[in-house]
Design an enzyme around this catalytic site. Structure first.
Site, PDB file in Angstrom:
ATOM      1  CG  ASP A  24      -1.957  -1.141   1.133  1.00 40.19           C
ATOM      2  OD1 ASP A  24      -1.856  -1.947   0.194  1.00 40.19           O
ATOM      3  OD2 ASP A  24      -2.833  -1.234   1.998  1.00 40.19           O
ATOM      4  CE1 TYR A 201       2.877 -10.965   0.602  1.00 39.69           C
ATOM      5  CE2 TYR A 201       1.838 -12.168  -1.194  1.00 39.69           C
ATOM      6  CZ  TYR A 201       2.099 -10.978  -0.543  1.00 39.69           C
ATOM      7  OH  TYR A 201       1.591  -9.809  -1.028  1.00 39.69           O
ATOM      8  NE  ARG A 279       5.587  -9.193  -0.370  1.00 39.16           N
ATOM      9  CZ  ARG A 279       6.113  -9.158   0.842  1.00 39.16           C
ATOM     10  NH1 ARG A 279       6.813 -10.183   1.288  1.00 39.16           N
ATOM     11  NH2 ARG A 279       5.927  -8.107   1.622  1.00 39.16           N
ATOM     12  CD  GLU A 281      -2.136  -2.835  -6.338  1.00 46.58           C
ATOM     13  OE1 GLU A 281      -2.971  -3.451  -5.640  1.00 46.58           O
ATOM     14  OE2 GLU A 281      -2.314  -1.673  -6.745  1.00 46.58           O
ATOM     15  CG  ASP A 282       4.889  -0.968  -6.349  1.00 46.10           C
ATOM     16  OD1 ASP A 282       4.356  -0.324  -7.279  1.00 46.10           O
ATOM     17  OD2 ASP A 282       6.060  -0.767  -5.987  1.00 46.10           O
ATOM     18  CB  SER A 283       7.154  -6.451  -6.286  1.00 48.61           C
ATOM     19  OG  SER A 283       6.259  -7.366  -5.713  1.00 48.61           O
TER      20      SER A 283
END
Ligand code: TRH
Length: 389
Positions: A24, A201, A279, A281-283
């Site tokens: 986020d 994760y 993993r 969203e951003d990466s």
């Protein structure tokens, strides 16, 4: 923080709660910088967890209060929230719930600010029907607009800073990968080494994959940034614990644990690898801009709702691949997300990596033809502020 210390509100403000991962704040920090750098706006970013944010933004270390970094005004978001004049555009990231005092201040402005709820990224088809919808506040004269990132024109698009792909290309043309490897002490790699980054994760079945790599034909250099997967990596290498700087070897696999870096350095890591495990969203988005094969560990949701998102993305991503490559990608991604055996899925994926590498470039070019998220969001807000725009 007093109102007098900030005489004018900025053009935009973004509210972000860090929650339990970095995604986020990773998205909000990138959006804020893009609005400043690419669009010349003044932006204030409110963040609740200063300590976690400092992992992505090392310049924050040692500052406890308001500070400017890369032209963005960073403010700690604590309760009680200070009485400050709201900006013309207020972005509530991922439904983080704006402070009540601030909502009232927004409602009391002569012209109500544009209130945006920035949503999570999904490739599902329903997104186009919901993108841009407004929902009036039950009591206050304010409308919250839902802005969805996405993979097609009728969505908000993806974050992509103006100079990103040119910078990536310059990095590659100037031997950035070799420099990166040399700086990290990997200058004597065999030519057929597969260089892999792994940001993931928890991965209980990881040992199966590491064993397949260890006993495989080609060397693998496994680069793991500090994070949640590290305990499973340690187990796979039968090592009590790992930390940044740890290096181990098992059969054909050489492991290096990397420190968590800022976002620009993480991009360079992605640009330097042949295969990136990413993993959240951003990466996940950055791996697509790296234009290399990648594997997505999707953020798990209740009732396995994340599998719908995974399949929706796979359907889009694999549509340009031949049947064997598409099935190998889908099989490995499902296994990485807990549905299937990793070792057999790996041998299928390994066989088609060259095809996927070629596809990654085509996929990236297709996405880069779309308008980026910051530009779409700016246009959307300008239109609400002045419908003639
Ligand atoms: O941290 P994440 O798992 O974030 C997730 C998702 O965003 C998910 O949608 C959300 O609901 C959940 O958090 C709460 O993965 P993500 O999105 O890739 O964010 C990681 C950020 O960390 C990204 O901006 C890249 C950055 N990063 C660095 O800056 N340096 C590093 O060394 C590494 C490994 C990552």
């Amino acid at each position: 923080m007093t109102e007098s210390s900030r005489p004018c509100p900025p053009d935009w403000e973004i509210f972000c709660q860090v929650v339990d991962n970095f995604g986020d704040i990773g998205v909000c920090w990138r959006l804020a910088r893009s609005l400043v750098t690419d669009h010349g706006l003044s932006v204030r970013l409110w963040v609740d967890d200063w300590h976690a944010f400092a992992r992505l933004c090392p310049a924050l270390t040692g500052h406890v209060g308001r500070v400017f970094v890369d032209g963005v005004e960073l403010c700690p978001w604590h309760e009680p929230f200070p009485a400050v004049e709201p900006a013309s555009v207020v972005v509530e990231a991922f439904g983080c719930a704006l402070p009540a005092l601030h909502l009232e201040a927004m409602a009391n402005r002569p012209v109500a600010p544009v209130w945006i709820n920035l949503e999570y990224l999904s490739a599902e088809s329903w997104v186009t029907g919901c993108h841009g919808l407004g929902s009036p506040h039950p009591q206050l004269p304010l409308v919250r607009h839902f802005f969805f990132p996405g993979f097609e024109a009728k969505t908000g698009g993806l974050l992509r800073e103006a100079g990103l792909l040119a910078e990536r290309d310059r990095f590659r043309q100037r031997g950035g990968r070799e420099t990166w490897l040399g700086e990290h002490g990997f200058d004597a790699l065999a030519a057929d080494t597969l260089i892999v980054s792994m940001f993931a994760y928890e991965q209980p079945a990881l040992a199966d994959l590491i064993s397949a790599w260890a006993g495989g034909e080609h060397p693998v250099l496994l680069l793991v940034p500090e994070g949640r997967v590290l305990a499973d990596v340690a187990r796979a290498f039968a090592c009590p614990a790992l930390e940044a700087g740890s290096r181990l070897r098992m059969g054909k696999v050489e492991l290096a644990v990397l420190p968590f870096t800022d976002q620009a350095s993480y991009d360079r890591l992605l640009w330097s690898c042949d295969l990136n495990f990413v993993r959240g969203e951003d990466s996940f988005v950055r791996a697509q801009w790296a234009a290399r094969p990648f594997v997505w560990h999707i953020y798990p949701q209740q009732d396995n709702a994340h599998f719908d998102k995974l399949e929706a993305f796979l359907a889009r991503y694999c549509s340009g691949l031949d049947t064997a490559a598409a099935s190998a990608v889908a099989g490995f991604w499902r296994a990485w997300n807990g549905r299937g055996g990793l070792a057999p899925a790996w041998s299928a994926l390994r066989a088609v990596l060259p095809a996927i590498d070629a596809h990654a470039g085509v996929w990236c070019s297709g996405l880069s033809a779309q308008t980026d998220l910051a530009s779409n969001l700016r246009q959307f807000c300008n239109h609400i502020l002045d419908p003639r725009e």
